[in-house]
Motif scaffolding. Structure first.
Motif, mmCIF file in Angstrom:
data_model
loop_
_atom_site.group_PDB
_atom_site.id
_atom_site.type_symbol
_atom_site.label_atom_id
_atom_site.label_comp_id
_atom_site.label_asym_id
_atom_site.label_seq_id
_atom_site.Cartn_x
_atom_site.Cartn_y
_atom_site.Cartn_z
ATOM 1 N N PRO A 125 0.811 -1.232 0.000
ATOM 2 C CA PRO A 125 0.000 0.000 0.000
ATOM 3 C C PRO A 125 0.838 1.272 0.000
ATOM 4 O O PRO A 125 0.407 2.301 -0.526
ATOM 5 N N ILE A 126 2.016 1.248 0.618
ATOM 6 C CA ILE A 126 2.839 2.455 0.686
ATOM 7 C C ILE A 126 4.030 2.378 -0.268
ATOM 8 O O ILE A 126 4.951 3.198 -0.169
ATOM 9 N N LEU A 127 4.008 1.415 -1.170
ATOM 10 C CA LEU A 127 5.135 1.240 -2.076
ATOM 11 C C LEU A 127 5.382 2.472 -2.951
ATOM 12 O O LEU A 127 6.547 2.818 -3.185
ATOM 13 N N PRO A 128 4.349 3.175 -3.447
ATOM 14 C CA PRO A 128 4.643 4.386 -4.235
ATOM 15 C C PRO A 128 5.376 5.468 -3.446
ATOM 16 O O PRO A 128 6.085 6.283 -4.043
ATOM 17 N N ARG A 129 5.218 5.471 -2.148
ATOM 18 C CA ARG A 129 5.893 6.471 -1.320
ATOM 19 C C ARG A 129 7.241 5.991 -0.803
ATOM 20 O O ARG A 129 7.981 6.769 -0.195
ATOM 21 N N LEU A 130 7.570 4.725 -1.031
ATOM 22 C CA LEU A 130 8.813 4.167 -0.502
ATOM 23 C C LEU A 130 10.007 4.696 -1.295
ATOM 24 O O LEU A 130 10.041 4.613 -2.513
ATOM 25 N N ARG A 174 1.840 -4.502 10.948
ATOM 26 C CA ARG A 174 1.011 -3.809 11.936
ATOM 27 C C ARG A 174 0.944 -2.313 11.634
ATOM 28 O O ARG A 174 -0.110 -1.680 11.782
ATOM 29 N N ALA A 175 2.068 -1.735 11.193
ATOM 30 C CA ALA A 175 2.065 -0.311 10.867
ATOM 31 C C ALA A 175 1.177 -0.030 9.662
ATOM 32 O O ALA A 175 0.440 0.981 9.643
ATOM 33 N N ALA A 180 -6.347 2.064 9.059
ATOM 34 C CA ALA A 180 -7.425 2.393 9.994
ATOM 35 C C ALA A 180 -7.466 3.879 10.321
ATOM 36 O O ALA A 180 -8.554 4.464 10.462
ATOM 37 N N GLN A 181 -6.297 4.537 10.438
ATOM 38 C CA GLN A 181 -6.261 5.919 10.925
ATOM 39 C C GLN A 181 -5.501 6.875 10.007
ATOM 40 O O GLN A 181 -5.280 8.038 10.393
ATOM 41 N N ASP A 182 -5.093 6.426 8.838
ATOM 42 C CA ASP A 182 -4.327 7.272 7.914
ATOM 43 C C ASP A 182 -3.128 7.895 8.626
ATOM 44 O O ASP A 182 -2.862 9.107 8.552
ATOM 45 N N MET A 183 -2.375 7.055 9.318
ATOM 46 C CA MET A 183 -1.279 7.567 10.132
ATOM 47 C C MET A 183 -0.172 8.175 9.271
ATOM 48 O O MET A 183 0.418 9.207 9.624
ATOM 49 N N PHE A 184 0.127 7.556 8.134
ATOM 50 C CA PHE A 184 1.215 8.056 7.303
ATOM 51 C C PHE A 184 0.855 9.359 6.587
ATOM 52 O O PHE A 184 1.751 10.035 6.073
ATOM 53 N N GLU A 185 -0.426 9.713 6.534
ATOM 54 C CA GLU A 185 -0.836 10.959 5.894
ATOM 55 C C GLU A 185 -0.726 12.151 6.838
ATOM 56 O O GLU A 185 -0.881 13.291 6.409
ATOM 57 N N ARG A 186 -0.489 11.916 8.073
ATOM 58 C CA ARG A 186 -0.374 12.987 9.044
ATOM 59 C C ARG A 186 1.067 13.481 9.107
ATOM 60 O O ARG A 186 1.977 12.911 8.519
ATOM 61 N N ASP A 187 1.223 14.576 9.828
ATOM 62 C CA ASP A 187 2.552 15.181 9.966
ATOM 63 C C ASP A 187 3.340 14.434 11.038
ATOM 64 O O ASP A 187 3.476 14.893 12.181
#
Length: 338
Positions: free
Chosen positions: A230-235, A269-270, A276-283
């Motif tokens: 899911p986060i591969l484009p941002r890796l 887990r991350a 669930a909480q869009d944690m990586f989209e936050r600051d």
């Protein structure tokens, strides 16, 4: 009637007189008669016959003794230097004529599955120039030399009918870039070096890992990259820390610190928490997952300043110092210097 029998007269009551038997005389002993030969073997012959019944003695007599005599004769004949030179020259000439017969000559070489660079290097490794005798080409040694090429994973060498040396090469497939203090290298799935590149743009389609010892843990890094779907484009890459664990580096300066053990489970887990909480989209600057029971999150600079403004505190800069304090200290120093 008795008067008519002349033998009856004067002999008493008997009839005829008993015949006289003459006893033969004993022969005189021969003085010059030869003694009879004793049929029993002598003591030496008996021991020799008993010795020849032993298998070891028979082998020594029938095999060992002739071999020793033959070796002695050959040694005496070869003791002359001229004879040895003539014998060696004759044998070499016969061997050379047999090895250089037409059916043993290799005339060409074919290479399959190799890139131009590997093809050129493999041809340069031939011990002799073609055409050459197949006896002059040691396929096993040539295979060992070819496998020392970083880009070659396996090679199959054989001499086919018609004088053709066939080489089927299996090259290593680069799957990741490794950045270290000496440059950037391409690695395969096992972490083996394939080639060197001048910059990442040469293979921008491959992920990158960094740090000393990252090549030894390349299989684990590839598993983490696969799990980061899911986060591969941002890796942006993975960094090896202390040759023990990994840090995932995302865009916007975000970093995920993974534990030394069970790094894959911590990353999963991350990712679940992000869904669930869009944690990586936050600051958030850093997500520390090294302690499974207590993950730690470090906020970004903007989020920290927003909290400080809400609390009535001065904002901080990238160095962590309050902005107003830094300005005042700078001004005072300027006045003092003036």
């Amino acid at each position: 009637m008795q008067g008519l029998n002349p033998f009856h007269r004067g002999h008493g009551d008997g009839g005829r007189p008993a015949p006289v038997r003459h006893v033969p005389a004993r022969p005189a002993p021969a003085l010059n008669r030869a003694p009879r030969r004793d049929p029993a073997p002598s003591r030496l012959a008996y021991r020799l016959n008993r010795m020849m019944l032993r298998p070891l003695v028979r082998r020594l007599v029938h095999i060992g003794l002739p071999a020793f005599l033959a070796a002695m004769v050959a040694g005496l004949w070869l003791s002359d230097e001229t004879r040895r030179a003539n014998l060696t020259g004759g044998i070499n000439a016969i061997v050379d004529r047999i090895q250089h017969r037409e059916e043993f000559m290799v005339k060409m070489m074919t290479i399959e599955g190799a890139s131009p660079v590997v093809d050129k290097g493999l041809r340069a490794m031939l011990p002799v120039d073609l055409p050459a005798s197949s006896f002059d080409i040691d396929l096993e040694k040539l295979r060992e030399r070819v496998l020392k090429l970083d880009a070659v994973e396996a090679v199959d060498l054989r001499i086919k009918p018609g004088g053709v040396l066939s080489a089927v090469v299996t090259e290593r497939v680069p799957v990741v870039l490794w950045r270290h203090a000496r440059g950037i290298e391409l690695l395969d799935k096992t972490g083996h070096r394939v080639a060197s590149v001048t910059s990442r743009e040469v293979r921008g389609d491959l992920p990158i890992i960094a740090g000393e010892g990252a090549d030894l843990a390349a299989p684990e890094a590839l598993a983490l990259i696969d799990a980061a779907g899911p986060i591969l484009p941002r890796l942006r890459g993975l960094e090896r820390i202390g040759e023990r664990r990994w840090d995932l580096v995302l865009d916007r300066g975000q970093r995920i610190k993974l534990p030394e053990d069970k790094a894959l489970q911590a990353l999963e887990r991350a990712i679940a928490l992000d869904r669930a909480q869009d944690m990586f989209e936050r600051d958030i600057a850093v997500i520390d997952l090294r302690q499974e029971a207590r993950p730690v999150v470090r906020l970004g600079l903007e989020a920290q300043n927003a909290i400080r403004r809400a609390r009535g505190q001065p904002e901080i800069g990238p160095d962590g110092k309050p902005v107003e304090a830094a300005g005042k200290s700078g001004g005072k120093s300027t006045k003092k210097s003036g």
